[in-house]
Design a protein around this motif. Structure first.
Motif, PDB file in Angstrom:
ATOM      1  N   LEU A 132      92.728  23.596  22.344  1.00 51.67           N
ATOM      2  CA  LEU A 132      92.784  22.230  21.823  1.00 51.67           C
ATOM      3  C   LEU A 132      93.239  21.236  22.896  1.00 51.67           C
ATOM      4  O   LEU A 132      93.701  20.144  22.578  1.00 51.67           O
ATOM      5  CB  LEU A 132      93.741  22.174  20.623  1.00 51.67           C
ATOM      6  CG  LEU A 132      93.356  23.032  19.413  1.00 51.67           C
ATOM      7  CD1 LEU A 132      94.469  23.011  18.375  1.00 51.67           C
ATOM      8  CD2 LEU A 132      92.044  22.560  18.801  1.00 51.67           C
ATOM      9  N   ASP A 133      93.089  21.606  24.153  1.00 49.68           N
ATOM     10  CA  ASP A 133      93.586  20.762  25.237  1.00 49.68           C
ATOM     11  C   ASP A 133      92.851  19.425  25.326  1.00 49.68           C
ATOM     12  O   ASP A 133      93.475  18.380  25.477  1.00 49.68           O
ATOM     13  CB  ASP A 133      93.468  21.501  26.577  1.00 49.68           C
ATOM     14  CG  ASP A 133      94.249  22.801  26.580  1.00 49.68           C
ATOM     15  OD1 ASP A 133      95.424  22.776  26.199  1.00 49.68           O
ATOM     16  OD2 ASP A 133      93.672  23.840  26.945  1.00 49.68           O
ATOM     17  N   HIS A 134      91.529  19.471  25.276  1.00 46.92           N
ATOM     18  CA  HIS A 134      90.740  18.235  25.405  1.00 46.92           C
ATOM     19  C   HIS A 134      89.512  18.359  24.515  1.00 46.92           C
ATOM     20  O   HIS A 134      88.660  19.234  24.720  1.00 46.92           O
ATOM     21  CB  HIS A 134      90.310  18.005  26.852  1.00 46.92           C
ATOM     22  CG  HIS A 134      89.540  16.731  27.033  1.00 46.92           C
ATOM     23  ND1 HIS A 134      88.814  16.454  28.178  1.00 46.92           N
ATOM     24  CD2 HIS A 134      89.365  15.650  26.218  1.00 46.92           C
ATOM     25  CE1 HIS A 134      88.229  15.262  28.049  1.00 46.92           C
ATOM     26  NE2 HIS A 134      88.554  14.761  26.875  1.00 46.92           N
ATOM     27  N   VAL A 135      89.423  17.488  23.524  1.00 48.30           N
ATOM     28  CA  VAL A 135      88.331  17.534  22.554  1.00 48.30           C
ATOM     29  C   VAL A 135      87.578  16.213  22.581  1.00 48.30           C
ATOM     30  O   VAL A 135      88.188  15.140  22.646  1.00 48.30           O
ATOM     31  CB  VAL A 135      88.863  17.820  21.132  1.00 48.30           C
ATOM     32  CG1 VAL A 135      87.750  17.718  20.098  1.00 48.30           C
ATOM     33  CG2 VAL A 135      89.527  19.194  21.087  1.00 48.30           C
ATOM     34  N   VAL A 136      86.258  16.302  22.525  1.00 56.39           N
ATOM     35  CA  VAL A 136      85.395  15.129  22.415  1.00 56.39           C
ATOM     36  C   VAL A 136      84.953  15.007  20.965  1.00 56.39           C
ATOM     37  O   VAL A 136      84.562  16.002  20.351  1.00 56.39           O
ATOM     38  CB  VAL A 136      84.160  15.260  23.332  1.00 56.39           C
ATOM     39  CG1 VAL A 136      83.129  14.176  23.019  1.00 56.39           C
ATOM     40  CG2 VAL A 136      84.580  15.172  24.796  1.00 56.39           C
ATOM     41  N   GLN A 137      85.026  13.796  20.428  1.00 54.88           N
ATOM     42  CA  GLN A 137      84.517  13.548  19.077  1.00 54.88           C
ATOM     43  C   GLN A 137      83.425  12.503  19.120  1.00 54.88           C
ATOM     44  O   GLN A 137      83.585  11.447  19.734  1.00 54.88           O
ATOM     45  CB  GLN A 137      85.623  13.078  18.134  1.00 54.88           C
ATOM     46  CG  GLN A 137      85.084  12.753  16.734  1.00 54.88           C
ATOM     47  CD  GLN A 137      86.157  12.524  15.706  1.00 54.88           C
ATOM     48  OE1 GLN A 137      87.070  13.339  15.564  1.00 54.88           O
ATOM     49  NE2 GLN A 137      86.056  11.430  14.968  1.00 54.88           N
ATOM     50  N   LEU A 138      82.329  12.802  18.455  1.00 51.79           N
ATOM     51  CA  LEU A 138      81.240  11.846  18.280  1.00 51.79           C
ATOM     52  C   LEU A 138      81.335  11.266  16.882  1.00 51.79           C
ATOM     53  O   LEU A 138      81.275  11.999  15.894  1.00 51.79           O
ATOM     54  CB  LEU A 138      79.876  12.533  18.456  1.00 51.79           C
ATOM     55  CG  LEU A 138      79.616  13.272  19.761  1.00 51.79           C
ATOM     56  CD1 LEU A 138      78.198  13.837  19.768  1.00 51.79           C
ATOM     57  CD2 LEU A 138      79.836  12.366  20.955  1.00 51.79           C
TER      58      LEU A 138
END
Length: 289
Positions: A132-138
């Protein structure tokens, strides 16, 4: 025994002909000895101009009240535009700035949000233990706001939010950054390069639905080190999930969220405790073979 034994419910949104919410609510009510009629109120069938669809909401809410509806589920594109038409908001809906459930009770319109809790439970079951370090959300609309909030409560340390409306992505990011000061929330600027450095992708736009088929981004931008969570559930296997699975990515469909948010909404509508496992099993029987 509950004082009330029968309920008239509805789903309000655009392009909802394939929704499984009516069947889920009606069957769970039957299992609990209640009567439930659940109707679709499809804005696409009432007016074709997408730009003016929100103008129908005041009239539709008044009509629902006059016809004796007990509550409504609210979906795309009404989760935010419905808010000014409500009398009050539950704390979670107030915090998120989005509503997916409206109770019509004692002459009051009360807005709730079960998307956030629904996504959180689905994610914990569908993608346990992922990075869960770096998540992209669209997507930064009504569903996107709820899902982003859920992601941060689950432990995402850095969230990059993208939307076709860059101002909307920036506004949501600013609100979330204030609410979660110990993590980093930013509106994204370069999707391809940002995704290349991310460990996860959350898709919270309508792209991939039966009425809006296709991918929300080029498949070539995906990589095997990503996990991919989609909130679209009709179809359950979207083009995005197919592309991700072909690369060997861990994936989560929108089915779990669809059931979990329905469980919470049913509880609000009826004040009865639904059987989540039973609703999930019934949901599976409704899916196309």
């Amino acid at each position: 025994m509950p004082e009330k034994k029968s309920y008239l419910l509805g789903l309000m949104g655009a392009g909802i002909g394939g929704s499984l919410s009516p069947a889920m609510h009606e069957e769970e009510a039957r299992q609990l000895g209640l009567q439930c009629v659940y109707r679709r109120i499809d804005l696409d069938l009432l007016q074709r101009d997408a730009r003016t669809r929100p103008d129908l909401l005041p009239e539709l809410l008044r009509a629902a009240e006059q016809m004796g509806f007990d509550g409504l589920n609210i979906t795309y594109p009404c989760k935010q535009s419905v808010i000014p038409l409500l009398d009050s908001l539950a704390p979670e809906a107030q915090a998120l700035g989005a509503v997916n459930t409206v109770l019509l009770r004692d002459g009051q319109r009360i807005g709730h949000n079960t998307d956030c809790s629904g996504f959180a439970r689905a994610f914990q079951q569908g993608l346990p233990g992922v990075a869960l370090d770096h998540v992209v959300q669209l997507g930064a609309g009504g569903a996107g706001a709820a899902v982003a909030h859920a992601a941060l409560t689950l432990g995402v340390r850095r969230l990059s939010v993208f939307d076709v409306d860059t101002a909307r992505a920036a506004a949501l990011s600013e609100v979330l950054q204030q609410r979660f000061p110990d993590v980093e929330v930013r509106a994204g600027e370069a999707l391809e390069s940002t995704l290349a450095r991310a460990c996860g992708l959350i898709h919270a736009t309508p792209t991939g639905m039966a009425k809006l088929p296709g991918l929300p981004l080029p498949a070539a931008w995906l990589h095997r080190d990503l996990w991919v969570a989609d909130i679209v559930y009709f179809p359950l296997r979207t083009a995005l999930l197919e592309a991700a699975q072909a690369l060997g990515c861990l994936t989560m469909s929108g089915g779990g969220m669809a059931v979990a948010q329905a469980v919470d909404a049913f509880r609000l509508f009826t004040r009865q405790e639904p059987d989540a496992a039973r609703m999930s099993a019934h949901f599976q029987t409704l899916l196309p073979c």
